[in-house]
Design a protein around this motif. Structure first.
Motif, PDB file in Angstrom:
ATOM      1  N   ILE A 179       0.845  -1.200   0.000  1.00 43.94           N
ATOM      2  CA  ILE A 179       0.000   0.000   0.000  1.00 43.94           C
ATOM      3  C   ILE A 179       0.879   1.249   0.000  1.00 43.94           C
ATOM      4  O   ILE A 179       0.660   2.198  -0.759  1.00 43.94           O
ATOM      5  N   ARG A 180       1.930   1.221   0.853  1.00 42.76           N
ATOM      6  CA  ARG A 180       2.866   2.346   0.902  1.00 42.76           C
ATOM      7  C   ARG A 180       3.664   2.449  -0.401  1.00 42.76           C
ATOM      8  O   ARG A 180       3.920   3.557  -0.903  1.00 42.76           O
ATOM      9  N   ILE A 181       4.053   1.292  -0.955  1.00 40.98           N
ATOM     10  CA  ILE A 181       4.826   1.288  -2.209  1.00 40.98           C
ATOM     11  C   ILE A 181       4.006   1.876  -3.352  1.00 40.98           C
ATOM     12  O   ILE A 181       4.483   2.734  -4.102  1.00 40.98           O
ATOM     13  N   ILE A 182       2.756   1.422  -3.482  1.00 38.65           N
ATOM     14  CA  ILE A 182       1.885   1.912  -4.563  1.00 38.65           C
ATOM     15  C   ILE A 182       1.623   3.405  -4.397  1.00 38.65           C
ATOM     16  O   ILE A 182       1.624   4.167  -5.377  1.00 38.65           O
ATOM     17  N   SER A 183       1.409   3.815  -3.147  1.00 31.90           N
ATOM     18  CA  SER A 183       1.188   5.238  -2.875  1.00 31.90           C
ATOM     19  C   SER A 183       2.388   6.071  -3.305  1.00 31.90           C
ATOM     20  O   SER A 183       2.230   7.138  -3.910  1.00 31.90           O
ATOM     21  N   THR A 184       3.581   5.573  -3.030  1.00 30.45           N
ATOM     22  CA  THR A 184       4.811   6.275  -3.414  1.00 30.45           C
ATOM     23  C   THR A 184       4.982   6.297  -4.929  1.00 30.45           C
ATOM     24  O   THR A 184       5.346   7.328  -5.512  1.00 30.45           O
ATOM     25  N   ILE A 185       4.698   5.163  -5.585  1.00 31.39           N
ATOM     26  CA  ILE A 185       4.841   5.080  -7.043  1.00 31.39           C
ATOM     27  C   ILE A 185       3.906   6.069  -7.748  1.00 31.39           C
ATOM     28  O   ILE A 185       4.284   6.719  -8.728  1.00 31.39           O
ATOM     29  N   LEU A 186       2.680   6.194  -7.230  1.00 30.73           N
ATOM     30  CA  LEU A 186       1.707   7.101  -7.848  1.00 30.73           C
ATOM     31  C   LEU A 186       2.118   8.569  -7.730  1.00 30.73           C
ATOM     32  O   LEU A 186       1.664   9.410  -8.514  1.00 30.73           O
ATOM     33  N   LYS A 187       2.969   8.866  -6.759  1.00 31.39           N
ATOM     34  CA  LYS A 187       3.437  10.245  -6.575  1.00 31.39           C
ATOM     35  C   LYS A 187       4.609  10.595  -7.493  1.00 31.39           C
ATOM     36  O   LYS A 187       4.970  11.764  -7.610  1.00 31.39           O
ATOM     37  N   ILE A 188       5.209   9.576  -8.113  1.00 33.66           N
ATOM     38  CA  ILE A 188       6.340   9.824  -9.014  1.00 33.66           C
ATOM     39  C   ILE A 188       5.823  10.511 -10.282  1.00 33.66           C
ATOM     40  O   ILE A 188       4.858  10.056 -10.904  1.00 33.66           O
ATOM     41  N   GLN A 189       6.468  11.591 -10.662  1.00 35.40           N
ATOM     42  CA  GLN A 189       5.987  12.413 -11.774  1.00 35.40           C
ATOM     43  C   GLN A 189       6.172  11.745 -13.139  1.00 35.40           C
ATOM     44  O   GLN A 189       5.259  11.702 -13.953  1.00 35.40           O
TER      45      GLN A 189
END
Length: 317
Positions: free
Chosen positions: A219-229
């Motif tokens: 969940i944390r990984i996906i959240s971080t990936i979605l924030k990558i521009q």
């Protein structure tokens, strides 16, 4: 307990998958090839990691442990099953049955915890890449691996001990491919409610707890990936976790189906097929998944094959 009731301690008979001779020969050939591929794939992965310094990272340290667990788990079940395919008498001594249950159950538990440790490694790699080498240092990796091995082994020791203290009376036919926990418990001629509770508790501790940790990590990984521009950055971050996520889905999915579910329980045939999945398919697929879906491993293979090709050319000249 009378002498008649103690005859069960001499051994058990595994009913296996089929009593038809032609089917058994076919399965012997099929599973022999699969087992050899499992050994070859996992040994090659371990050797590749040892030979290529670029793979001397926490992720591949855990992958080495995973390969060793997979080979050991398959070896605890498959050779005995292959022998029984061609044997007229499909008996297994009491001590051998207890040992098989201990090792297969222990190695299964180790794998589930180990996958959670690998999820944490991927979480740090994606969510805190600048501090990755500081957080995932050699000492921490060793402690995480030891935790996996100790927790799985202790749980298996407890489960095996309480299971083989049950009076089996004259029940000696195990309707399974191996001395699997639920199949052995079913032989008991007394109430097994306490054993079923113990199995449920251990399933929560060694299956659902690691699974929840994996879930939180992703969940944390996906959240971080979605924030990558950048699209390229998101793709690179996803590929960092793709192999591990595939293995997680394979391993946890089946186990949750068989051990964590309301009544009715899975049929005996379903239990056999699930056991085959873990003993035959998963150990063979894991090295393939990490080889085909991982650029670093593919690069290491190409480098090794290039070196072997160059060495062969020199020797031929």
């Amino acid at each position: 307990m009378g002498a008649d009731n103690q005859t069960w301690v001499r051994g058990f008979i595994l009913l296996g998958l089929s009593s038809d001779w032609a089917t058994q020969v076919t399965l012997f050939v099929l599973f022999s090839v699969t087992y050899l591929l499992t050994l070859l794939g996992n040994i090659l992965i371990v050797l590749l990691i040892r030979l290529d310094s670029r793979l001397h990272t926490p992720m591949y340290f855990f992958l080495t442990n995973l390969s060793f667990v997979d080979v050991s788990y398959a070896t605890s079940i498959v050779p005995q099953m292959l022998v029984h395919f061609l044997a007229e008498h499909k008996g297994i001594p009491y001590v051998s049955c207890a040992a098989q249950l201990f090792f297969s159950l222990g190695l299964g538990g180790i794998e589930f915890v180990l996958l959670a440790m690998m999820a944490y490694d991927r979480y740090v790699a994606v969510c805190d890449p600048l501090r990755y080498s500081v957080i995932m240092h050699r000492g921490l990796c060793a402690r995480l691996a030891i935790t996996s091995w100790v927790s799985g082994s202790v749980n298996s020791l407890v489960q095996t001990t309480i299971t083989f203290q049950l009076p089996m009376c004259m029940n000696k036919y195990i309707d399974h491919i191996s001395c699997e926990l639920l199949a052995v418990v079913r032989l008991a001629c007394v109430d097994t409610s306490s054993n079923e509770v113990a199995i449920m508790v251990s399933s929560i501790v060694l299956l659902m707890t690691p699974f929840c940790l994996v879930l939180l990590s992703y969940i944390r990984i996906i959240s971080t990936i979605l924030k990558i521009q950048s699209t390229e950055g998101r793709k690179k971050a996803f590929h960092t976790c793709a192999s591990h996520l595939t293995v997680v889905v394979l391993c946890y999915g089946m186990a949750i189906f068989i051990y964590i579910q309301p009544n009715p329980s899975p049929s005996v045939l379903q239990e056999k097929l699930i056991s085959l999945f873990y003993a035959i398919l998963t150990p063979m697929l894991n090295p393939m998944i990490y080889s085909l879906r991982n650029k670093e491993v593919k690069g290491a293979w190409q480098k090794l094959l290039g070196q072997l090709s160059g060495l062969t050319s020199k020797l031929a000249a």
